[in-house]
Structures are given as structure tokens and as C-alpha cells.
Scaffold this active site. Structure first.
Site, PDB file in Angstrom:
ATOM      1  N   ARG A  18      19.961  46.972  40.088  1.00  0.00           N
ATOM      2  CA  ARG A  18      20.363  46.817  41.487  1.00  0.00           C
ATOM      3  C   ARG A  18      20.276  45.366  41.959  1.00  0.00           C
ATOM      4  NH1 ARG A  18      17.308  51.161  44.827  1.00  0.00           N
ATOM      5  NH2 ARG A  18      15.751  50.036  43.684  1.00  0.00           N
ATOM      6  N   HIS A  53       9.400  57.607  21.098  1.00  0.00           N
ATOM      7  CA  HIS A  53       9.191  56.415  20.273  1.00  0.00           C
ATOM      8  C   HIS A  53       8.231  56.664  19.111  1.00  0.00           C
ATOM      9  CE1 HIS A  53       5.545  55.662  22.725  1.00  0.00           C
ATOM     10  NE2 HIS A  53       5.149  54.850  21.767  1.00  0.00           N
ATOM     11  N   LYS A  55      11.779  59.298  27.890  1.00  0.00           N
ATOM     12  CA  LYS A  55      10.907  60.275  28.519  1.00  0.00           C
ATOM     13  C   LYS A  55      10.420  59.721  29.853  1.00  0.00           C
ATOM     14  CE  LYS A  55       6.435  60.447  27.352  1.00  0.00           C
ATOM     15  NZ  LYS A  55       5.510  59.419  27.822  1.00  0.00           N
ATOM     16  N   HIS A 115       5.097  63.398  22.075  1.00  0.00           N
ATOM     17  CA  HIS A 115       4.671  62.679  20.874  1.00  0.00           C
ATOM     18  C   HIS A 115       3.867  63.565  19.917  1.00  0.00           C
ATOM     19  CE1 HIS A 115       6.069  59.384  23.170  1.00  0.00           C
ATOM     20  NE2 HIS A 115       4.963  59.077  23.803  1.00  0.00           N
ATOM     21  N   GLU A 151      -6.579  56.354  22.775  1.00  0.00           N
ATOM     22  CA  GLU A 151      -6.222  55.057  23.359  1.00  0.00           C
ATOM     23  C   GLU A 151      -7.418  54.461  24.079  1.00  0.00           C
ATOM     24  OE1 GLU A 151      -1.909  54.873  24.808  1.00  0.00           O
ATOM     25  OE2 GLU A 151      -2.628  56.766  25.589  1.00  0.00           O
TER      26      GLU A 151
END
Ligand code: BG6
Length: 483
Positions: free
Chosen positions: A51, A178, A148, A240, A216
Site C-alpha cells: 500500500r 516452511h 500460514k 509444522h 524454542e
């Protein structure tokens, strides 16, 4: 040795949301690396579309900054960067209006692969798909790439699929997960289907259980608004982790072909049992290590969103009856470590007196960091001590095998974008797969919502909630250490 780079066809890739976070962090730096490697060749163009009112020059400048920030210094060659930037263009576009579309149309070249990357909120997918067609920007061979989250439940995923299907054939739609682009994930298929060694014992008769861990260390800082409506189940498990599970559990496809592979994955998803409430643990991280807890990042002090999930699921088919799959994923855990561990059963009878240290064989497929595989086997302890046993790893780390060349391995996004240009859908999710995954996830999430379940707190920097340990202890098993 790393395989040879084969240049892809000349392409025009339009990135909607070309100035957004994903484009800056992953897509554009990734394309630069493919250019550097020679896989993206001279005639190709990348067109940012968003935009904001930008000139080509301003867009190039912002991409130069992204490369500076997200490409390691040793891969930043000023001359190649300048050359790469010259392939970049920008169009100001109004996804919900008609502005900019004819300009984009005029830029399209005949005889060149056209791909459109929807790196925007899913609410805009329909508008963009419609205008790509109504303005004649996308031809019948054009490919669209969607990110996603693909829906937030079965109903919304169906609507999205139906919306895209109004304008594009399934063969044109590339739904990115991914994880499927990660090197080791593909290696999982090579190990299973290019060797005779594993497949005969790849079944409940010989496999005790499977653990899939995606741990993580990051929290949800800066993504609270998105994450709070999502949670680990929607953010990681539905996509995933489900894909990883499918690649382990699926039957051999008749060929390494997009639909053959996806047919087999779909069968696995459909064979998943419903998860019982007692077989699932939700967690939410507490403050720790000088950082705030989940609720401070989520903007909602009462948030019931989970940042951690552990669950047990059975694949109800002939191959897997009786072999549970344990999945866990969470944020702000002790270490960043993603792996799949296949634990085999013990031999039926031991001929050795030495039972000390007796362990099962485990095949560990490490996704990150230190990608590679490790097979734990029992051997005789070296030396004169008689027939004593010990467990040793048969280690195959990619860095070890490939040396410095390991750095040339494309990351997941790079590889997947090149697959889009090549027209290969094998590593992309088909619409029916996504829907089946939601059909399995929905009752779990609906159950929490109906019962008003709260996730259990866990300390930041730990390995997750206490109850997650119990999930395995109860079955006489234990999680592998996160490290
Ligand atoms: C994304 C999730 O899809 O995957 C993130 O939205 C998560 O929450 C990320 O952190 C993990 O990806 P990777 O490649 O770093 O393991």
C-alpha cells in the site's frame, strides 16, 4: 559435497506485502542468496507490491537494509547486492481497490514464469486473488504462494480454500509450511525411502514410540496480538508438527511426486485418533530471566492462550497400532532444539548377562540447530572387561559431512520459493491436507474453550510444565532432554 546449483527459469515474482516483516526477514534476503548462488538468473525480476507509496529506489534501499540485517556478513558482496537490487521493482497497490493493478498488469512479460507471493493477512487473500484475475495479471499458468495461518479452524480454512479455488486451480496454489523446506525434513524422506535398512522395521512391531520436539527459546514478544488468538496448537501443531508426523508415519508413496506424497500424508492425518483431554498438556510461560511472562506480551492479563503443548496421539492404522506419537512444542524453553526421535523396542531376548546401561536403539533426526542424524546403537565396551555393553552414537551431522559447504545449503524459504518457480508442489500442503489437519485440531481447541481450561504455568528457561513429564512417565517413558 553440496549438490550443484541448477538455475531456475526466468521469473517475475510479485510479493504482496513486499515491505512487510516476513518479506524483509526471510523472502528477500533468501532471494538475494539464491541470486548469489546463481540459481536466480539475470532476466528474473522481483516486484514488491504494497500500500505504501514508494519508488523503485526507495524499495531497493529498504531491501538493501534488510540484506544488511539478515544476511551474514561473509555472504554480503557489495557488487552482487547492487546487481540484485537492479532486479527489484515496486508497485503501489490497493488490495481492496482497483489502484495499481493495471500498472502491475503492464509489467508482466509473456513467456516468463509468474508467481505471486501473498505475504499478507489471510483476510486479503480473496481480494488479491480476485484482482489478479479480473485485471488479467495472472495467467492460467501463474502460481500463487500463501502463508500460514491458513485459517484458524476447519470452517475458515474451507472458506479460504473455496475463495482461492474460485480463481485458481489447485495445481497453481502453493501453501507454504516452511518446515517442509528444511534440509533435514527432506532428508527424513531420503533416509526412509532410499535405504533398505529402516523401512522393514519402521512399524509398531519394532518401534516403541516416536517423540517430536520443537523447542524454542524465543517468547512471543512483538507478536502478541497474533499469537494470543492462535496459541501453540494453531501456530505450530496444526501445521509444522503435523507435517513432521506425517513424514514419519506415511506409507511409501509410489513416486516422489507431489500428489503421491500428499495423498500419503493425508491418509495419516485422517488416521489420527482424537486426542483425549488427559493426553494433552498446555502451558504458558511465567516471567523469568529478567523477562516478562506470556501475559505481559499478550496484551491480555487474563489470557488463556498456551505457549506450550505436549500431547500423545495414536495413528490408527495397521502400521502404527500401539506405537504412540508424543509431540511437544513451546516458547521460552531451555534451548532451541528441534528433533524427531524414533525409539525402537528392545531385542526380544538378551543373550548377555550385562544388563547395565542397556538401552534401546534410538534414531534421532535433528532439525535444528546442528542438523543431522544420530543412531544410538549398543556395542561392546572396548577393553578387557569382558562382554560389557555400552551405547554409542553413529553420528552423521551435516556440518561434519559437508564441512564449510554446509553454509551453502539454502534455508527453507529459499528452497521453497525456488520450488514454486520450478512448479514443484511436493513440499507444499494441499487444500485437503490443511482441512484434515484442522478437522483433527478443532475438537481439541473447542474442548478447552468449552471447559474454560487454563494452561499450566511453567518457568521461562525450563523444559516446560510438570504435567508434561507425567504424560510420558505414566506410560513408563520419558522425554529426551531439551538441549
Ligand atoms: C512459525 C511460527 O511458523 O514458526 C513461530 O509462527 C515459530 O511462532 C516459527 O517461532 C518457528 O520456525 P523455525 O524455523 O525458527 O523453527
Amino acid at each position: 559435497m553440496v549438490s550443484r546449483v541448477i538455475p531456475v527459469e526466468v521469473f517475475d515474482l510479485v510479493i504482496f506485502g513486499g515491505t512487510g516483516d516476513l518479506a524483509r526477514r526471510k523472502i528477500l534476503p533468501g532471494l538475494y542468496r539464491r541470486f548469489l548462488s546463481g540459481q536466480m538468473t539475470g532476466g528474473s525480476r522481483i516486484i514488491g507490491a504494497a500500500r505504501a507509496d514508494l519508488t523503485d529506489e526507495a524499495f531497493r534501499q529498504s531491501v538493501a537494509e534488510a540484506i544488511d540485517e539478515f544476511v551474514p556478513e561473509e555472504r554480503r558482496d557489495p557488487k552482487v547486492i547492487a546487481d540484485f537490487l537492479a532486479h527489484l521493482h515496486y508497485v503501489t497497490i490497493d488490495a481492496k481497490g482497483e489502484g495499481g493493478w493495471d500498472v502491475l498488469k503492464a509489467m508482466m512479460r509473456p513467456g516468463v514464469v509468474r508467481a505471486f507471493y501473498f505475504s499478507v493477512a489471510p483476510a486479503l487473500f480473496g481480494d488479491i486473488a480476485l484482482r489478479l484475475k479480473s485485471h488479467g495479471v495472472a495467467d492460467s499458468e501463474a502460481r500463487i504462494v500463501v502463508e500460514k495461518p491458513f485459517g484458524r479452524d476447519l470452517a475458515s480454512a474451507r472458506t479460504l480454500n473455496a475463495t482461492l479455488a474460485q480463481h485458481f486451480d489447485e495445481r497453481q496454489i502453493y501453501r507454504i509450511d516452511h518446515y517442509l523446506g528444511k534440509e533435514t525434513v527432506q532428508n527424513l524422506m531420503a533416509v526412509r525411502f532410499a535405504n533398505i535398512l529402516f523401512e522393514p522395521i519402521w512399524k509398531a512391531q519394532y518401534i516403541d514410540h516416536v517423540q517430536i520436539t520443537v523447542a524454542e527459546t524465543v517468547g512471543v514478544e512483538g507478536r502478541g496480538a497474533y499469537y494470543d488468538k492462535s496459541g501453540a496448537m494453531r501456530d505450530m501443531v496444526q501445521n509444522h508438527m503435523m507435517q513432521l508426523l506425517c513424514l514419519i508415519a506415511m506409507e511409501p508413496p509410489y513416486h516422489f511426486d507431489p500428489n503421491a506424497v500428499r495423498d500419503e500424508k493425508l491418509k495419516v492425518i485422517r488416521a489420527l485418533d482424537a486426542v483425549r483431554p488427559e493426553d494433552i498438556v498446555r502451558g504458558q510461560y511465567l516471567p523469568g530471566g529478567g523477562e516478562g511472562g506470556y501475559v505481559e506480551h499478550s496484551e491480555n492479563p487474563q489470557s488463556k492462550t498456551e505457549s506450550y503443548i505436549a500431547l500423545k496421539v495414536n495413528v490408527s492404522n495397521w502400521r502404527w497400532k500401539g506405537t504412540p506419537f508424543y509431540l511437544r512444542t513451546g516458547k521460552r524453553l531451555r534451548a532451541r532444539a528441534s528433533e524427531i526421535a524414533i525409539t525402537f523396542k528392545e531385542p526380544p531376548h538378551s543373550i548377555f548377562d550385562d544388563a547395565r546401561g542397556w538401552r534401546e536403539n534410538v534414531l534421532v533426526i535433528r532439525l535444528q540447530p546442528d542438523e543431522g542424524m544420530n543412531l544410538m546403537v549398543m556395542i561392546k565396551e572396548p577393553g578387557p572387561g569382558g562382554m560389557r555393553l555400552m551405547q554409542v552414537p553413529l553420528d552423521m551431522s551435516f556440518a561434519g559431512v559437508l564441512g564449510a559447504e554446509a553454509e551453502d545449503i539454502p534455508d527453507a524459504y529459499e528452497r521453497l520459493i525456488m520450488d514454486v518457480i520450478r512448479g514443484n508442489q511436493t513440499l507444499f500442503m494441499r487444500g485437503d491436507e490443511v482441512e484434515a489437519a484442522w478437522a483433527w485440531t478443532d475438537p481439541i481447541i473447542n474442548g478447552w474453550e468449552a471447559r474454560g481450561d487454563r494452561p499450566q504455568g511453567y518457568d521461562a528457561g525450563s523444559s516446560g510444565p510438570e504435567d508434561a513429564l507425567m504424560l510420558m512417565h505414566r506410560d513408563g517413558r520419558r522425554w529426551r532432554e531439551i538441549r
